[in-house]
Enzyme design. Structure first.
Site, PDB file in Angstrom:
ATOM      1  CG  ASP A  10       4.785  90.373  40.243  1.00  0.00           C
ATOM      2  OD1 ASP A  10       4.861  91.540  40.646  1.00  0.00           O
ATOM      3  OD2 ASP A  10       5.372  89.425  40.801  1.00  0.00           O
ATOM      4  CG  ASP A 110       8.526  92.544  40.444  1.00  0.00           C
ATOM      5  OD1 ASP A 110       7.724  93.436  40.780  1.00  0.00           O
ATOM      6  OD2 ASP A 110       8.496  91.385  40.897  1.00  0.00           O
ATOM      7  CD  GLU A 111       3.435  94.620  40.449  1.00  0.00           C
ATOM      8  OE1 GLU A 111       4.005  94.080  41.403  1.00  0.00           O
ATOM      9  OE2 GLU A 111       2.219  94.798  40.397  1.00  0.00           O
TER      10      GLU A 111
HETATM   11  N1  DCP Z   1      11.069  94.187  47.651  1.00  0.00           N
HETATM   12  C1  DCP Z   1      11.769  94.659  48.750  1.00  0.00           C
HETATM   13  N2  DCP Z   1      11.155  94.751  49.978  1.00  0.00           N
HETATM   14  C2  DCP Z   1       9.865  94.379  50.122  1.00  0.00           C
HETATM   15  C3  DCP Z   1       9.138  93.901  49.028  1.00  0.00           C
HETATM   16  C4  DCP Z   1       9.776  93.808  47.784  1.00  0.00           C
HETATM   17  O1  DCP Z   1      12.953  95.006  48.623  1.00  0.00           O
HETATM   18  N3  DCP Z   1       9.286  94.464  51.339  1.00  0.00           N
HETATM   19  C5  DCP Z   1      11.769  94.071  46.354  1.00  0.00           C
HETATM   20  C6  DCP Z   1      12.369  92.680  46.203  1.00  0.00           C
HETATM   21  C7  DCP Z   1      11.449  91.968  45.270  1.00  0.00           C
HETATM   22  C8  DCP Z   1      10.909  93.092  44.408  1.00  0.00           C
HETATM   23  O2  DCP Z   1      10.864  94.244  45.251  1.00  0.00           O
HETATM   24  O3  DCP Z   1      12.115  90.966  44.508  1.00  0.00           O
HETATM   25  C9  DCP Z   1       9.543  92.804  43.833  1.00  0.00           C
HETATM   26  O4  DCP Z   1       8.595  92.640  44.877  1.00  0.00           O
HETATM   27  P1  DCP Z   1       7.424  91.600  44.834  1.00  0.00           P
HETATM   28  O5  DCP Z   1       6.448  92.005  45.866  1.00  0.00           O
HETATM   29  O6  DCP Z   1       6.910  91.449  43.429  1.00  0.00           O
HETATM   30  O7  DCP Z   1       8.062  90.239  45.346  1.00  0.00           O
HETATM   31  P2  DCP Z   1       8.964  89.168  44.614  1.00  0.00           P
HETATM   32  O8  DCP Z   1       9.090  89.419  43.147  1.00  0.00           O
HETATM   33  O9  DCP Z   1      10.269  89.056  45.334  1.00  0.00           O
HETATM   34  O10 DCP Z   1       8.179  87.826  44.884  1.00  0.00           O
HETATM   35  P3  DCP Z   1       6.857  87.262  44.185  1.00  0.00           P
HETATM   36  O11 DCP Z   1       7.305  85.996  43.489  1.00  0.00           O
HETATM   37  O12 DCP Z   1       5.939  86.966  45.312  1.00  0.00           O
HETATM   38  O13 DCP Z   1       6.353  88.297  43.244  1.00  0.00           O
HETATM   39 CA    CA Z   2       7.272  89.812  41.845  1.00  0.00          CA
HETATM   40 CA    CA Z   3       5.800  93.008  42.121  1.00  0.00          CA
END
Ligand code: DCP
Ligand code: CA
Ligand code: CA
Length: 378
Positions: A10, A110-111
């Site tokens: 991820d 992203d995963e």
């Molecule tokens: N995303 C979004 N709204 C949300 C959750 C996520 O637009 N409520 C988008 C932005 C994130 C992407 O999806 O960058 C991937 O979600 P993740 O849950 O994997 O979160 P992040 O990658 O941002 O953070 P982490 O480092 O916790 O994985």
């Molecule tokens: Ca992520």
């Molecule tokens: Ca993710």
């Protein structure tokens, strides 16, 4: 059955990290990526934030105004989402990851899950070395950090990846699974949300270990067969879902009740546009483009009316979705004299987006913007 070795990779704070990648000067600042709704200058929600901004309590889903307040004195950088760019970055990373897997399954922008059983001969030392190589490679070749979970199945791999973020690697060997899960609060288990957590609390279950030891029949009575069995197995760390590229989702939709019944375009469109944004976020997370847009309208007398329109190309653009929705709604309201109670937006004809498609789409969209936009629809 031979025990498997599954990895979940991820990307860390993905949208914000992608922004840092193309503008390294913002790296030392709190970075907040926002979905602006356009109603006022600051209305909308936080999509994600880098870890510096998270230290101030900023997180996904939070209203932008609240994030601004928390970061008042911290020289923050607020940026609008740029899905097209994130998708390009994601695609490069996914191609890199795919090369390291026996079986590969992307599960969002992203995963991805990697089944690496064969290439590691089910050896966790080999798998750990492979995971370290992947971490080095994503940084060296794409400039992005990720977090990796390694375990005997998808469930454990996913939960392991969440433990050590950002830039972490967590390995849970088969004999460590029970201990890894037992002490965790029950809502850390995938599929246990706040409502289920409350119901479980009433049954005296607060940890995943307690859930695993709970009488299975009583669990089935409380949650039904399908969910009860899932909780029973998952809490013990058992999961036999294979890693495989999923079949494409057939459609993505949202529907909601209006504040009051109305036949006016304005308030109906306002609600539909919020739905467009939610549908669009799901679409991007899944890496899909759409071809068909459907409006579902439930009238005051509960009669259901739906109208669709198809593009002659696949698009993933929010503005195209909103324009199409506006057009369908305008026609629908002109055609029938309806007082609308509920309005829904659905996209279908979904297809995974590839680089080639995206180039084609932007070409067609450019052309159709130059001529009459309506010509893009069939
Ligand atoms: N995303 C979004 N709204 C949300 C959750 C996520 O637009 N409520 C988008 C932005 C994130 C992407 O999806 O960058 C991937 O979600 P993740 O849950 O994997 O979160 P992040 O990658 O941002 O953070 P982490 O480092 O916790 O994985
Ligand atoms: Ca992520
Ligand atoms: Ca993710």
């Amino acid at each position: 059955m031979q025990s498997r070795v599954i990895m979940l990779v991820d990307l860390d704070y993905f949208f914000a990290q992608a922004e840092e990648l193309r503008n390294p000067s913002i790296r030392d600042k709190p970075v907040v990526v926002c979905v602006y709704s356009g109603r006022t200058e600051t209305s909308g929600a936080v999509s994600t934030a880098n870890y510096l901004a998270r230290k101030f309590g900023v997180k996904s889903g939070m209203p932008i105004v609240q994030a601004k307040r928390r970061l008042r004195d911290a020289e923050p950088v607020f940026l609008p989402v740029d899905y097209g760019y994130y998708e390009t970055v994601s695609e490069k990373i996914m191609n890199l990851l795919r090369a390291h897997a026996d079986q590969f399954e992307q599960v969002g922008i992203d995963e991805a899950y990697l089944d690496v059983t064969q290439r590691t001969k089910a050896d966790y030392e080999d798998a750990a070395a492979l995971a370290q190589d992947i971490r080095k490679e994503t940084v060296a070749r794409q400039g992005l950090t990720c977090s990796i979970g390694l375990g005997p199945n998808k469930l454990v791999a996913k939960m392991a990846a969440d433990i050590n973020k950002p830039d972490g690697l967590t390995i849970v060997k088969p004999h460590e699974v029970a201990a890894f899960l037992a002490a965790m609060p029950v809502d850390r288990l995938i599929g246990v949300g706040s409502k289920t957590k409350e119901r479980m609390q009433k049954l005296g279950i607060t940890t995943i270990g307690e859930l695993a030891n709970y009488d299975v029949q009583r669990l089935l009575d409380a949650f039904g067969r399908k969910l009860g069995l899932y909780f029973h197995n998952a809490s013990a760390g058992a999961d036999d879902e294979p890693v495989q590229q999923r079949g494409e989702a057939e459609s993505i939709s949202r529907i909601a009740t209006l504040k009051e019944d109305t036949c006016e375009l304005g308030p109906i469109l306002e609600r539909a546009e919020v739905e467009c944004e939610e549908v669009h976020a799901d679409l991007i997370r899944g890496g899909f483009g759409f071809r068909t847009v459907t409006i579902i309208a439930v009238a005051k007398d509960m009669s259901v009316h739906s109208r669709s329109r198809s593009l002659d190309y696949s698009s993933d653009r929010l503005d195209v979705l909103k324009d199409t929705v506006r057009e369908i709604l305008t026609h629908l309201l002109a055609e029938c004299d309806l007082e609308i109670r509920r309005v829904g937006v659905k996209v279908s004809g979904l297809a995974k987006r590839s680089e080639a498609q995206k180039r084609l789409t932007s070409f067609i969209e450019e052309r159709s913007n130059q001529s009459d936009k309506k010509q893009a629809y069939i």
